[in-house]
Design an enzyme around this catalytic site. Structure first.
Site, PDB file in Angstrom:
ATOM      1  N   CYS A  85      -6.673  -8.826   1.840  1.00 42.16           N
ATOM      2  CA  CYS A  85      -8.124  -9.094   2.349  1.00 42.16           C
ATOM      3  C   CYS A  85      -8.244 -10.050   2.115  1.00 42.16           C
ATOM      4  CB  CYS A  85      -8.542  -7.240   2.473  1.00 42.16           C
ATOM      5  SG  CYS A  85     -10.121  -7.997   3.631  1.00 42.16           S
ATOM      6  N   HIS A 114      -5.840  -4.005   5.754  1.00 45.02           N
ATOM      7  CA  HIS A 114      -6.061  -3.304   4.533  1.00 45.02           C
ATOM      8  C   HIS A 114      -4.575  -2.001   5.229  1.00 45.02           C
ATOM      9  CE1 HIS A 114      -9.680  -4.114   2.410  1.00 45.02           C
ATOM     10  NE2 HIS A 114      -9.656  -4.299   3.892  1.00 45.02           N
ATOM     11  N   GLU A 145      -3.592   0.085   2.503  1.00 39.55           N
ATOM     12  CA  GLU A 145      -3.792   1.312   2.631  1.00 39.55           C
ATOM     13  C   GLU A 145      -4.731   1.897   3.134  1.00 39.55           C
ATOM     14  OE1 GLU A 145      -4.458  -1.825   0.612  1.00 39.55           O
ATOM     15  OE2 GLU A 145      -6.848  -2.363   0.613  1.00 39.55           O
TER      16      GLU A 145
END
Lengths: 214, 288
Positions: free
Chosen positions: A83, A192, A194
């Site tokens: 990001c 992202h 994650e």
């Protein structure tokens, strides 16, 4: 044998805990730190971040992390930018006037146009497709399907000077932009991983393989 | 067209998942974690946890549930209910939330939105607006629909954006829990007036309702509870309930006659067949 140490650079921008949990899920031994010595000594570095580019560079400079990060990118050891961590690798950003970045990859960070002809709201918050623009073999995207969905939160996007490093493109607000890059040991993505469910976790698993040399 | 998000909303009271109608008459439906995992594995794009009594008692009992969910699911997690201070936010974010939603605290002190969004970034701060139609005006309520504020929803949404909110979670108290459909008028009114994403919530009963609030309401994301929960409630793994609460519904083994339960997969299939793009599994497998 001592396990390989991954450092998540915690320079005060955004929630790093989700990155830490994704590392734990992938079996990556990771710690949060803002200490330049730990960055210098790391086997791998993750540069995350959410928020404003200018404030992020200010923090990085204040913590004396700019040179260690640039040196790390040049060292051949694996680095993952996520990001804002992706954007910081660029030459500069037009966020609130021009701000210099780490200049690891030549490119500019630009704002999505508001209003835009698609009526798309800014920031982009949500899932979007990553479209392959070169083979993902040997990159951390290996094993993912072309057009896979990832989770994005951003108002600014990366415009590379040369698209050589680009791995995937994504479309939003009438702009087709580079959503991930891979150049040697440096990989970075606008989305992202994650927060992108099992497909995003594959990226952390692939990164772990690079770190441990499996 | 942009990709829309489907977001299960999990109302939590003590250790249990609950659901009411018009935010009252809470029924215990099961263990929150079992629902969260099920939704994650079936393609939920995000999750919203709401501590429905936190605001009333000024406490927040969600942390254990948040931590477990954040360790084992990897999609964005928004937490609402009783978040009043920067310290509360830090706690919730540290426990594993990605975003926090505020309502009561923001109404009491609008500057709190600015302070919080400067500190954590706009994309972390969701302003939750719970509105009821009265004499032709949509008015904002706080404390989970209990407290009248007299503030107009439209003006408040614009102000929240101006102060730095990253998203608006817009709940119709009139429709909430009824399965009668979203308040499309409320949604389009707010959605057109702000340039940040609007999550429509309250009233989902059918697939047509979901498509309607996107196409006619202009919602960027859709949140729902009952339609999803009643498909899960009563399953033995979800029904291991503990603690206090109204468990009569669960024990009776009844289903809710007004709502036909839906799966997230059903919703997404329907949306895509109506040319509304959303995240889906590309290899045809709808789970991990």
């Amino acid at each position: 044998m001592q396990s390989k140490k991954t450092v998540i650079v915690d320079y005060g921008m955004g929630n790093m805990f989700s990155v830490l949990r994704a590392c734990a899920n992938a079996g990556l031994d990771a710690v949060l730190t803002a200490d330049r010595k730990e960055v210098e000594a790391a086997d791998a570095v993750i540069l995350p971040g959410v928020g404003a580019f200018g404030a992020a560079m200010e923090n990085i400079n204040r913590l004396d992390l700019a040179k260690p990060l640039k040196d790390f990118c040049a060292s051949g050891r694996p680095l993952l930018g996520v990001c804002l961590g992706f954007q910081l690798l660029m030459t500069e950003s037009e966020e609130f006037g021009m701000n210099r970045g780490l200049d690891v990859i030549k490119g500019v960070v630009r704002k999505f146009p508001v209003p835009n002809n698609e009526g798309a709201k800014v920031p982009q918050i949500g899932w979007n497709a990553i479209k392959q623009c070169r083979s993902w073999e040997g990159t951390v995207l290996e094993g993912l399907v072309d057009g896979e969905y990832m989770y994005f939160v951003h108002s600014f996007y990366v415009a590379l000077d040369s698209t050589e490093a680009a791995c995937s493109n994504t479309s939003y607000a009438g702009i087709e932009y580079t959503s991930s890059i891979s150049r040697g040991n440096v990989f970075a993505c606008q989305f992202h991983p994650e927060k992108s469910a099992w497909n995003g976790l594959k990226i952390y698993t692939n990164f772990k393989k690079r770190v441990t040399g499996e | 067209m942009k990709n829309v998000r489907i977001i299960p909303r999990l109302d939590i009271k003590g250790p249990n998942l609950v659901k009411g109608i018009h935010m009252e008459g809470l029924r215990v439906l099961g263990q929150p974690w079992e629902f969260a995992r099920h939704y994650y594995e079936n393609g939920a794009d995000e999750l919203i946890f709401v501590d429905v009594v936190a605001s009333l008692y000024q406490r927040n009992s969600l942390k254990d549930i948040i931590s477990k969910t954040a360790r084992e699911t990897f999609i964005p997690l928004t937490v609402a209910g009783g978040i009043r201070t920067i310290e509360n936010m830090k706690d919730i974010l540290r426990a594993g939330a990605d975003k926090v939603a505020i309502n009561t605290a923001a109404i009491q002190n609008p500057e709190f939105i600015r302070t919080a969004s400067r500190l954590f970034g706009s994309s972390t701060i969701v302003v939750s607006i719970e509105a009821m139609l009265e004499n032709g005006k949509y008015l904002v309520y706080t404390d989970n629909g209990r407290e009248y504020t007299g503030v107009e929803a439209l003006a408040w949404a614009k102000k929240a954006e101006e102060l730095g909110a990253g998203e608006i979670l817009l709940t119709s108290i009139d429709r909430e829990g009824t399965g009668e459909g979203f308040d499309e008028e409320l949604t389009i009114m707010v959605s057109k007036a702000v340039s940040i994403p609007v999550i429509a919530c309250g009233g989902c009963g059918t697939l047509e309702h979901v498509a309607g609030v996107i196409l006619d309401g202009g919602a960027e994301a859709v949140s729902m509870a009952s339609v999803l929960h009643y498909a899960m409630a009563g399953r033995s793994d979800a029904a291991r309930i503990t603690g206090e609460g109204n468990t009569e519904f669960l024990r009776s083994g009844r289903s809710l006659s007004t709502i036909t339960p839906l799966g997230i997969g059903d919703i997404k299939k329907y949306l895509r067949s109506h040319a509304i793009p959303c995240r889906h599994e590309l290899d045809g497998i709808n789970a991990k």
